[in-house]
Each structure stands twice: as structure tokens, then as C-alpha cells.
Design an enzyme around this catalytic site. Structure first.
Site, PDB file in Angstrom:
ATOM      1  N   CYS A  72      -9.304  63.502 -11.202  1.00 13.62           N
ATOM      2  CA  CYS A  72     -10.073  63.588 -12.452  1.00 13.62           C
ATOM      3  C   CYS A  72     -11.199  62.574 -12.618  1.00 13.62           C
ATOM      4  CB  CYS A  72      -9.186  63.476 -13.673  1.00 13.62           C
ATOM      5  SG  CYS A  72      -7.431  63.412 -13.426  1.00 13.62           S
ATOM      6  N   HIS A 100     -11.654  59.792 -20.510  1.00 13.76           N
ATOM      7  CA  HIS A 100     -11.085  59.302 -19.263  1.00 13.76           C
ATOM      8  C   HIS A 100     -12.071  58.510 -18.411  1.00 13.76           C
ATOM      9  CE1 HIS A 100      -7.915  60.135 -15.919  1.00 13.76           C
ATOM     10  NE2 HIS A 100      -7.736  59.004 -16.542  1.00 13.76           N
TER      11      HIS A 100
END
Ligand SMILES: *[C@@H]1O[C@H](CO)[C@@H](O)[C@H](O)[C@H]1NC(C)=O
Ligand SMILES: *[C@@H]1O[C@H](CO)[C@@H](O)[C@H](O)[C@H]1NC(C)=O
Ligand SMILES: *[C@@H]1O[C@H](CO)[C@@H](O)[C@H](O)[C@H]1NC(C)=O
Ligand SMILES: *[C@@H]1O[C@H](CO)[C@@H](O)[C@H](O)[C@H]1NC(C)=O
Ligand SMILES: *[C@@H]1O[C@H](CO)[C@@H](O)[C@H](O)[C@H]1NC(C)=O
Ligand SMILES: *[C@@H]1O[C@H](CO)[C@@H](O)[C@H](O)[C@H]1NC(C)=O
Ligand SMILES: CC(=O)N[C@H]1CO[C@H](CO)[C@@H](O)[C@@H]1O
Length: 535
Positions: A72, A100
Site C-alpha cells: 500500500c 496512510h
């Protein structure tokens, strides 16, 4: 190494001065999380109905040779700036969903990185209903509206929260004041917390009884929620008359976690490997690009592209060649593919470094049709081919849903939805076929492997012994690329960020912790955190 390929992205505002403001496109970037190559209908599986995504794919470009990073945060950092905020008024930028990219201090969070609004989470995943995230034994709430903890959103399904914010942004955007950049980074279809890894409501689940395995059915239900979100976004753009001047990207962030990897049930079949491996299943991504500006439609884009190419590609789409020239000093790894995609010309990108990871001892590189792969992750235990294959019979595909779903209707209205015969042709061309039986096995922990990725996208036939010179030239190229690498900067978890110290929320604790200046940066440890369960 978890190399952060590109630390300068989305500074659209800084680079663009276009002559005619009204002509600059709105850009809507929809990023799915952990979606597998074989989970969208347009790649040949009919198991999970994704009519809205498919309708856009057939009316725009299926990006058929599109590569992402295998996990990710590197993908997200390849998409975003890590350096400074977007502070010009050129594009109004909004964000919904998963960030994130660091939250140790406020200045690392979306509102300080150029977004005018953000509703979503700061870390790598959370529960879709209670919005708490469990990481390495730490547990706390992770849902924000701007910089505020969004206690009041408790109980609202995350995919709906993200969609609601995106629709609100579109509905209130005043196009006469300039174009919109909207980044919709769904948490879906990443797994939630271990106590409920695949959260979805029973009524959505009940519509998918044809999928025998319950966990796969839950994953599918989470994906149909995401598909519905895509449909609502397209419909809202249409209602506000923004659609005709929009560019829509739909992309996964990395390959799918299959067969219980990360407690999830994606499928990259027939591609090899899973998320966080350098096999095609980890790095060849499901994606599409839609815009009325594309020419010679319908067609499949066979141009090779990497997720790091979006910044220069979108800068050119939004500001032309002159704006692109401004990026040349930024030493990007990405290249603009815009003209090749619009006109269907050969891609300027000839090679892709998938990664050099000296922690795992793995590396992979594709040059032209050849892919080199050496070393692997998890001692080779995720190096296989994982189903399900899905329902591949074209007769069983949900053709009738396409013109009926929201995105399909909008495409039809713009006269962009091709005939069913053309849809069938596109879908079959975008379906990866691997007739070849396994031959010449690859043992990447023992010796580097070589594949012809065009003939053998499933990586079944290791050609290292047969083409030693090709192998050597790729090894030389890898060495060259490695000479520019910076050392990995991963850090351990910082217990001062433990949510229990902060009213059980994940927060920007660096702003409140004196002398936290020991450079603990949750951004870096989040590179590891996004990968919260050892399979
Ligand atoms: C290039 O960048 C400079 C400095 O930020 C800016 O003044 C100029 O307008 C930019 N040019 C284009 C074409 O975007
Ligand atoms: C976020 O906060 C703003 C301002 O208080 C509010 O208008 C908006 O509805 C909130 N968004 C969500 C998704 O709750
Ligand atoms: C949009 O902006 C223009 C120009 O500033 C203004 O004239 C118009 O009233 C605005 N429209 C709305 C609905 O606010
Ligand atoms: C790695 O896998 C091999 C067999 O594939 C096995 O012999 C070996 O013990 C494994 N090593 C570890 C550390 O698990
Ligand atoms: C890359 O370079 C580093 C340091 O120079 C070295 O330790 C590492 O083994 C190299 N990795 C590869 C894949 O060549
Ligand atoms: C602490 O969390 C609770 C919900 O768990 C919330 O109602 C309360 O407002 C929070 N307190 C502070 C000081 O943020
Ligand atoms: C609509 C808008 O705000 N346009 C501005 C974008 O940025 C350039 C320079 O950075 C301004 O000249 C425009 O007015």
C-alpha cells in the site's frame, strides 16, 4: 527496500498555468485498496458483478499493462507529494478515504498536504463500522473529518462515508471557479480487523448466493459496495454537468491478497503470487482511465504504465506540455503517458523496476517483454497461483446490468457505451490466457529467473537457462538501478503513539509529545503497518 519512488506528486497547482481555465479537466482519482486483477468483470471473471466499473472500462481505456507497487504505502507515495503542500488555487483538491502517508505530526496529514478537505482514516485499514484500527497490538479509533476525530460517524459503513464525502464535494464544486481534483481512496476492499476481517451487511451479502465460499462472498459484497460508489460518483458528476470535462481513473493500489493472505480473499488468477510479492499477481494492477478526451475508442490500452506515471501524466492532461516541462527538474521516476494513451501511440516507458528489497532479499525488473525476478518473500510460501478463477463463461457475464447501472446509463447518454459485441471483444482481449503448462520451474531463492512476460504472463516458464545473455543484461540493469537506491529508513513502532494514551484514537501525537524529535515517523513505520498480519 521499500523504496519510495516518488516524493513529489499531485502538486498540480504548482505546475499548471493554462491559458483557458474552463478547459482544464476535473480529475477524479478512485483508488481501490487490495483489489485483485481478476476481481473486476472486465478482466474475464463474472463472479463479482462490477457493472459500474466495467461500464467505464468499456467506454474508456482498460489499462492492460499497468503496474503498481506490491504494497500500500509505496503505491500511495508514488501517487502523492511527500514534500510540500499544494497551496495554489488552481485546482481545488479534496480527499475522501485512506491516507496512510504519515500522521505523526499534523503537517503530514491531508489538510497540510494540499487537500481542502478530508474525511477518512489516517492509517492503513480499519473496521468498516466501528472505525477502530488494530495494529501490532495497539487499538484505537481511526476516522477523521479534517483534523477532528469523527466520533459521530461511528456505525456508518466506511465505503458509504467515503462516498458521501465525495458526492458532497462534487455537489458543492463551483466549476466556474476552476477545476476539481478529487482523490477517493477507498478502504475497500482491504480487510478490517482480525475480529471481523470482512465487514459487510447481510443484505448485500444475500445478493451473492452464487458464490459458494462465504469469505469470498463477503469480499465480493465489499467490492459490490465499492462498485456502487463508483456509479454514484459518475452519476453525481453527470448531474453537476462536470462529467463531460472529467478524467476518471480507477486503480488498485497493489495486487490482491488471495486465499486468506491478510485474512482476505481477492483473486489475481491466473497471474502468479499475491500482494507483497513481486510476481505479476502482486504488481500487475486492475485499472482503467476514462475521459471524453480519449480518441479512437473503444480499445484496450496495451501501453506499459506504472503508478508513478500518474503525476506527470495528469500534469500533462491538465496543463499541457509546458506544465510537464516544469517537472523535468524534479527527477521523477514517472513519465507522462498521456499522449500515447489519448492517441494510442507506443508508450515511452520501456522498463519498470518493481522493487529492490534488501530486507526480503528480493528484486524484480521488467525491460520490454522480459522480466527478471530474484529472491522472494515468505520463504516462497506465496509463490503459487491462487483462485478462484471466477465464472469465465461469457454467457454468464452480467451484460444486461451494464446499460442499467448508474455509470452505464451515464456512458450511454454520452454515446460512449459501445455495443455489446464490442464490450465482448474488449473483455475477451483483457482476459489473461495462459494455455502453457508449467515448464522449467523457477526457484527464486536459488537463482534469478527470467520470464517472457508477454508470452507467459503467468510466469510458468523460467527462461533463464535458455537466454543467459538476456538474463545477464537484466542483471546489469538491476545493478545500475540499485546504484541509485537510498537505504531503507523503516523504523520500529513508537509506543508514544499508542492510542490508549490518546483517548483510544490514532493521532498526531508528535505535536503533543515533547522532544519527540528522535525522528520517529509513523509514516515510515506505517510502511510496515499496512501489512499488519503475517500470513
Ligand atoms: C513552472 O513553475 C514556475 C515556478 O513554480 C511557475 O512560475 C511557472 O508558471 C510554471 N510554468 C508552467 C507552464 O506551469
Ligand atoms: C465533516 O464536517 C463538516 C463540517 O463540520 C460537515 O459539514 C460534513 O458533513 C462532515 N462530513 C461528514 C462525512 O460527516
Ligand atoms: C460560482 O462562482 C461564480 C464566479 O465566482 C459565481 O458568480 C456564482 O454565483 C457561483 N455559483 C454558485 C452556485 O455559488
Ligand atoms: C523454507 O522452505 C524450505 C522448503 O521450501 C524449507 O526446507 C525450509 O526449512 C524453509 N525455511 C524456513 C526458514 O522456513
Ligand atoms: C544493492 O546495493 C546494496 C548496497 O550497495 C547491496 O547491499 C545489495 O545487495 C544490492 N542489491 C541488489 C539486488 O543488487
Ligand atoms: C474520548 O472518546 C470518547 C468516545 O470514545 C468521546 O466521547 C470523548 O469526547 C473523547 N474525549 C476527548 C477529550 O476527546
Ligand atoms: C482559478 C484560479 O485560481 N486560477 C489560478 C491558478 O494559478 C495561477 C497561478 O498560480 C493563477 O494565475 C490563476 O488565477
Amino acid at each position: 527496500m521499500l523504496q519510495l519512488q516518488l516524493l513529489l506528486l499531485l502538486s498540480l497547482g504548482n505546475f499548471i498555468v493554462a491559458a483557458d481555465n474552463t478547459k482544464r479537466p476535473h480529475i477524479i482519482f478512485i483508488l481501490a485498496d487490495d483489489l485483485g486483477f481478476n476481481d473486476v468483470g472486465f478482466h474475464g471473471s463474472a463472479q463479482i458483478p462490477t457493472p459500474n466499473i466495467d461500464a467505464l472500462a468499456y467506454s474508456g481505456l482498460i489499462l492492460n499493462r499497468y503496474y503498481v507497487n506490491p504494497i500500500c504505502t509505496p503505491s500511495r507515495s508514488a501517487l502523492m507529494t511527500g514534500k510540500y503542500p499544494i497551496h495554489t488555487g488552481n485546482y481545488t483538491s479534496h480527499m475522501a478515504g485512506k491516507w496512510h502517508l504519515g500522521h505523526w505530526k499534523r503537517e503530514y496529514t491531508p489538510l497540510y498536504r494540499g487537500f481542502s478537505s478530508h474525511v477518512g482514516c489516517w492509517s492503513g485499514h480499519h473496521d468498516y463500522n466501528d472505525h477502530t484500527a488494530e495494529e501490532h497490538g495497539y487499538w484505537g479509533l481511526d476516522m477523521r473529518n479534517g483534523t477532528q476525530v469523527a466520533y459521530e460517524l461511528h456505525g456508518e459503513y466506511s465505503t458509504h462515508v467515503v462516498t458521501r464525502h465525495a458526492l458532497n464535494v462534487i455537489a458543492t464544486h463551483n466549476a466556474t471557479k476552476g477545476p476539481l481534483f478529487l482523490y477517493v481512496a477507498h478502504m475497500a476492499v482491504h480487510s478490517g480487523n482480525p475480529y471481523n476481517p470482512l465487514p459487510v451487511s447481510d443484505d448485500v451479502l444475500a445478493k451473492l448466493q452464487h458464490i459458494p465460499k462465504l469469505k469470498r462472498r463477503k469480499y465480493a459484497a465489499m467490492l459490490t459496495e465499492l462498485d456502487a460508489s463508483v456509479g454514484s460518483i459518475v452519476e453525481q458528476l453527470r448531474k453537476q454537468q462536470l462529467l463531460q470535462n472529467s478524467i476518471i481513473i480507477f486503480s488498485t493500489d497493489n495486487g490482491g491478497p488471495a486465499e486468506g493472505f491478510n485474512l482476505n480473499f481477492a483473486s489475481n488468477y491466473p497471474l502468479r503470487g499475491v500482494k507483497n510479492t513481486l510476481w505479476e499477481g502482486g504488481v500487475r494492477g486492475a485499472a482503467l482511465l476514462w475521459s471524453p478526451r480519449l480518441q479512437k475508442l473503444p480499445r484496450i490500452a496495451e501501453q506499459t504504465m506504472h503508478i508513478a506515471d500518474w503525476l506527470p501524466t495528469l500534469v500533462e492532461a491538465a496543463g499541457g506540455k509546458a506544465a510537464l516541462a516544469n517537472l523535468s527538474s524534479a527527477q521523477l521516476d514517472g513519465q507522462s503517458i498521456w499522449q500515447s494513451l489519448v492517441q494510442n501511440e507506443p508508450s515511452p516507458r520501456k522498463s519498470i523496476l518493481h522493487n529492490i528489497d534488501d530486507i526480503w532479499g528480493s528484486a524484480a525488473l521488467t525491460v520490454g517483454d522480459w522480466k527478471l525476478l530474484q529472491g522472494t518473500h515468505y520463504n516462497g510460501s506465496w509463490d503459487g497461483w491462487y483462485g478462484p478463477e471466477g465464472i469465465r463463461d461469457p454467457q454468464l457475464y452480467y451484460w444486461d446490468e451494464l446499460p442499467k447501472c448508474l455509470a452505464g446509463k451515464a456512458m450511454h447518454q454520452l454515446q460512449l457505451l459501445p455495443s455489446r459485441a464490442n464490450q465482448q471483444r474488449l473483455r475477451s482481449a483483457a482476459t489473461v490466457q495462459c494455455a502453457q503448462q508449467p515448464a522449467n520451474p523457477c526457484q527464486p531463492l536459488h537463482a534469478p529467473c527470467l520470464f517472457n512476460i508477454r508470452d507467459d504472463p503467468c510466469e510458468r516458464n523460467n527462461l533463464a537457462a535458455r537466454y543467459p545473455q538476456v538474463l545477464q543484461s537484466l542483471l546489469t540493469e538491476l545493478k545500475l538501478q540499485n546504484s541509485t537506491a537510498v537505504p531503507p529508513a523503516n523504523l520500529p513502532d513508537d509506543p508514544r503513539g499508542a492510542p490508549s494514551l490518546w483517548n483510544y484514537t490514532w493521532t498526531n501525537f508528535g505535536d503533543y509529545t515533547p522532544a519527540a524529535g528522535s525522528m520517529i515517523n509513523t509514516f515510515l513505520s506505517s510502511v510496515i503497518n499496512c501489512f499488519w498480519i503475517s500470513p
